[in-house]
Motif scaffolding. Structure first.
Motif, mmCIF file in Angstrom:
data_model
loop_
_atom_site.group_PDB
_atom_site.id
_atom_site.type_symbol
_atom_site.label_atom_id
_atom_site.label_comp_id
_atom_site.label_asym_id
_atom_site.label_seq_id
_atom_site.Cartn_x
_atom_site.Cartn_y
_atom_site.Cartn_z
ATOM 1 N N GLU A 28 0.847 -1.178 0.000
ATOM 2 C CA GLU A 28 0.000 0.000 0.000
ATOM 3 C C GLU A 28 0.891 1.239 0.000
ATOM 4 N N ALA A 29 0.630 2.176 -0.906
ATOM 5 C CA ALA A 29 1.484 3.361 -1.013
ATOM 6 C C ALA A 29 0.713 4.529 -1.599
ATOM 7 N N SER A 30 1.083 5.712 -1.166
ATOM 8 C CA SER A 30 0.511 6.936 -1.738
ATOM 9 C C SER A 30 1.388 7.388 -2.897
ATOM 10 N N LYS A 48 6.759 8.566 -5.290
ATOM 11 C CA LYS A 48 7.756 9.564 -5.700
ATOM 12 C C LYS A 48 9.032 9.399 -4.883
ATOM 13 N N GLY A 49 8.898 9.188 -3.582
ATOM 14 C CA GLY A 49 10.069 8.999 -2.725
ATOM 15 C C GLY A 49 10.864 7.761 -3.102
ATOM 16 N N GLU A 50 10.175 6.679 -3.378
ATOM 17 C CA GLU A 50 10.858 5.432 -3.763
ATOM 18 C C GLU A 50 11.509 5.572 -5.134
ATOM 19 N N ALA A 51 10.846 6.275 -6.042
ATOM 20 C CA ALA A 51 11.437 6.512 -7.360
ATOM 21 C C ALA A 51 12.696 7.359 -7.222
ATOM 22 N N ALA A 52 12.650 8.359 -6.371
ATOM 23 C CA ALA A 52 13.824 9.212 -6.151
ATOM 24 C C ALA A 52 14.979 8.400 -5.558
ATOM 25 N N VAL A 101 12.154 11.465 -12.758
ATOM 26 C CA VAL A 101 10.705 11.262 -12.732
ATOM 27 C C VAL A 101 10.075 12.502 -12.096
ATOM 28 N N PRO A 102 9.490 13.376 -12.892
ATOM 29 C CA PRO A 102 8.870 14.578 -12.334
ATOM 30 C C PRO A 102 7.741 14.246 -11.367
ATOM 31 N N HIS A 103 7.671 15.025 -10.301
ATOM 32 C CA HIS A 103 6.658 14.835 -9.265
ATOM 33 C C HIS A 103 5.248 14.800 -9.860
ATOM 34 N N ALA A 104 4.966 15.731 -10.754
ATOM 35 C CA ALA A 104 3.629 15.803 -11.364
ATOM 36 C C ALA A 104 3.310 14.558 -12.174
ATOM 37 N N GLN A 105 4.327 13.960 -12.785
ATOM 38 C CA GLN A 105 4.108 12.760 -13.597
ATOM 39 C C GLN A 105 3.679 11.579 -12.720
ATOM 40 N N VAL A 106 4.260 11.463 -11.548
ATOM 41 C CA VAL A 106 3.878 10.373 -10.639
ATOM 42 C C VAL A 106 2.420 10.522 -10.230
ATOM 43 N N TYR A 107 2.030 11.724 -9.841
ATOM 44 C CA TYR A 107 0.645 11.951 -9.431
ATOM 45 C C TYR A 107 -0.320 11.716 -10.599
ATOM 46 N N ALA A 108 0.041 12.178 -11.789
ATOM 47 C CA ALA A 108 -0.814 11.978 -12.959
ATOM 48 C C ALA A 108 -0.970 10.499 -13.280
ATOM 49 N N GLN A 109 0.118 9.739 -13.193
ATOM 50 C CA GLN A 109 0.045 8.305 -13.458
ATOM 51 C C GLN A 109 -0.821 7.594 -12.421
#
Length: 65
Positions: free
Chosen positions: A22-24, A29-33, A42-50
Motif C-alpha cells: 500500500e502506497a501513496s 515519488k520517494g521510492e522513485a527518487a 521522474v517529475p513529481h507531477a508525472q507520478v501523481y498523474a500516473q
C-alpha cells in the motif's frame, strides 16, 4: 476496467506500488527518487498523474486512511 495503454511511467508506478504494498503517490515519488533517480528523472507531477490515470483505469484502488 477501462482500456488503458500502459507507458513506461505506468509500469514504474505499478512496480513501486507492488514492491511497497500500500502506497501513496508521495510514497511512490520517494521510492522513485531513491531507486531510479540516478538513471531517470521522474517529475513529481508525472507520478501523481500516473497514479490518477491508473486509479481511473481500475488498475489501482484507493484505500481509506
Amino acid at each position: 476496467m477501462a482500456d488503458v495503454r500502459l507507458t513506461t511511467p505506468s509500469y514504474l508506478v505499478l512496480g513501486i506500488i507492488d514492491k511497497l504494498g500500500e502506497a501513496s503517490a508521495y510514497d511512490v515519488k520517494g521510492e522513485a527518487a531513491r531507486t531510479v533517480a540516478p538513471f531517470w528523472s521522474v517529475p513529481h507531477a508525472q507520478v501523481y498523474a500516473q497514479c490518477d490515470r491508473l486509479l481511473e483505469a481500475g488498475l489501482l484502488s484507493q484505500g481509506l486512511r
